[in-house]
Motif scaffolding. Sequence first.
Motif, PDB file in Angstrom:
ATOM      1  N   SER A 151      -4.698   7.015  -2.452  1.00 28.43           N
ATOM      2  CA  SER A 151      -3.915   5.873  -1.986  1.00 28.43           C
ATOM      3  C   SER A 151      -4.153   4.685  -2.906  1.00 28.43           C
ATOM      4  O   SER A 151      -5.160   4.620  -3.622  1.00 28.43           O
ATOM      5  CB  SER A 151      -4.285   5.512  -0.543  1.00 28.43           C
ATOM      6  OG  SER A 151      -5.648   5.119  -0.471  1.00 28.43           O
ATOM      7  N   GLU A 153       0.848  -1.188   0.000  1.00 30.18           N
ATOM      8  CA  GLU A 153       0.000   0.000   0.000  1.00 30.18           C
ATOM      9  C   GLU A 153       0.882   1.235   0.000  1.00 30.18           C
ATOM     10  O   GLU A 153       2.005   1.200   0.516  1.00 30.18           O
ATOM     11  CB  GLU A 153      -0.896   0.039   1.238  1.00 30.18           C
ATOM     12  CG  GLU A 153      -1.858  -1.108   1.397  1.00 30.18           C
ATOM     13  CD  GLU A 153      -2.608  -1.026   2.723  1.00 30.18           C
ATOM     14  OE1 GLU A 153      -3.433  -0.101   2.885  1.00 30.18           O
ATOM     15  OE2 GLU A 153      -2.343  -1.871   3.594  1.00 30.18           O
ATOM     16  N   TYR A 154       0.361   2.325  -0.552  1.00 31.31           N
ATOM     17  CA  TYR A 154       1.105   3.579  -0.481  1.00 31.31           C
ATOM     18  C   TYR A 154       0.176   4.759  -0.740  1.00 31.31           C
ATOM     19  O   TYR A 154      -0.876   4.616  -1.350  1.00 31.31           O
ATOM     20  CB  TYR A 154       2.267   3.590  -1.479  1.00 31.31           C
ATOM     21  CG  TYR A 154       1.856   3.647  -2.938  1.00 31.31           C
ATOM     22  CD1 TYR A 154       1.824   4.862  -3.638  1.00 31.31           C
ATOM     23  CD2 TYR A 154       1.519   2.488  -3.624  1.00 31.31           C
ATOM     24  CE1 TYR A 154       1.456   4.905  -4.967  1.00 31.31           C
ATOM     25  CE2 TYR A 154       1.155   2.521  -4.962  1.00 31.31           C
ATOM     26  CZ  TYR A 154       1.132   3.740  -5.626  1.00 31.31           C
ATOM     27  OH  TYR A 154       0.765   3.791  -6.954  1.00 31.31           O
ATOM     28  N   GLU A 187      -3.717   0.263  -3.102  1.00 24.97           N
ATOM     29  CA  GLU A 187      -3.429  -1.029  -2.486  1.00 24.97           C
ATOM     30  C   GLU A 187      -3.416  -2.082  -3.590  1.00 24.97           C
ATOM     31  O   GLU A 187      -4.335  -2.140  -4.404  1.00 24.97           O
ATOM     32  CB  GLU A 187      -4.447  -1.387  -1.418  1.00 24.97           C
ATOM     33  CG  GLU A 187      -4.120  -2.688  -0.701  1.00 24.97           C
ATOM     34  CD  GLU A 187      -5.051  -3.008   0.455  1.00 24.97           C
ATOM     35  OE1 GLU A 187      -4.757  -3.948   1.215  1.00 24.97           O
ATOM     36  OE2 GLU A 187      -6.088  -2.314   0.591  1.00 24.97           O
TER      37      GLU A 187
END
Length: 390
Positions: free
Chosen positions: A257, A248-249, A259
């Motif tokens: 975001s 994730e980021y 995932e």
Amino acid sequence: MSDAASPYNATHIEVLEGREAIRKRPGMYVGSTSESGLHNQVFEVSDWAVNEVLAGRAEHVDAALESDGSVRVAIDGPGIPVEAAGHAGDPSLEELLTRMHAGPRGDSRNFVGVGLFGMGPFVTNALSSDLTGEVRREGVRWVQRYDRGAAVGPPSPQGPTTETGTAIVFRPDADIFGTAQCSFDTLADRFRTLAFLNRGLAISLTDRRPPSGPRSERFLFPGGARDFVAVVAARTGTPDETEVFGFEYEDPEIAGSVEVAMMWSDTIAGGVHGFANSMPTPGGGAHVAGLRDGVAAAINAFARERRLLTRTDTDLGPERLRDGLTAVVSVKLDRPQFEGATRDVLGNAEVRESVASAVRDRLIAWLAEDPRSASVVVGRIAAGTSSAGV
């Protein structure tokens, strides 16, 4: 053509608003008057309940298909405001049930998409023969009843209570939906997916209609998309040839975001599943294209580094790279852009490069750190020994 030959003026225009418009053209608001439309009627309420949990105003969602044909959706928490009690702040019970778009909206990364077209519980109310809203708040139980979307009276106190929370109980209107019945499995699939995509979200579903007794499931997946991939792979009968790879980021460049989770096997794969703000995107879009770009770049780079591909070999193509792959890519954006009214294709161009570069870098690192998985994935693809494709 003269006005006399074709008389037409404002008196010929019928203006429908609010619940009248919904009841007149239900398919415009829930898609159909068949079973699929009935499910969308439920989702207008259940997605509102999920958003209350994601906003931190509740901890779990409880949905039930009652033996009398009604549907109950409830959340815990302090209970939503009631105008008759003088509460202010968030949308009140009356606003939620009589106004379109009341409550959290699905156009931010913090909320799931609300229903089919984002109208909210008001649509559910309008398409129900009867509906009851119940709020337990500050020691008082408040109840308001509706008849085909019209309030029978204002919210009224029904005595003291030591509990808190909000419940909406409705009976789909048989004049609109006929004999259509809710499918436990269809609702369960929706709730399961939401729990996968929103780590920590707890949803329960109970069916009290079967003569043999109630059937219940609870959905809560701490592993998020990793759990999603593992379950999809298990459904397809895929053996665990590799560990589930995922990450994730946050990316300020896309105001959102990401995932990602994936795994490979030597048998039939579960395919690539894309989601934007917890809504399925069966048509794909920028996030799915980015995933495929990143996988291609990583596998080809790794294969060349390990000399599984020579200088004269062409890059492995998309079809070969998708062999045996089960993957989930979920993006949550503050400003999602969809192609078409059904929102099944994500159009944010910047998301493609963001996902592609992240998948490429992280997948290369994972393959380098896990020689066994690298051998299973890259070696099989490069050698073309896959027994099935997607």
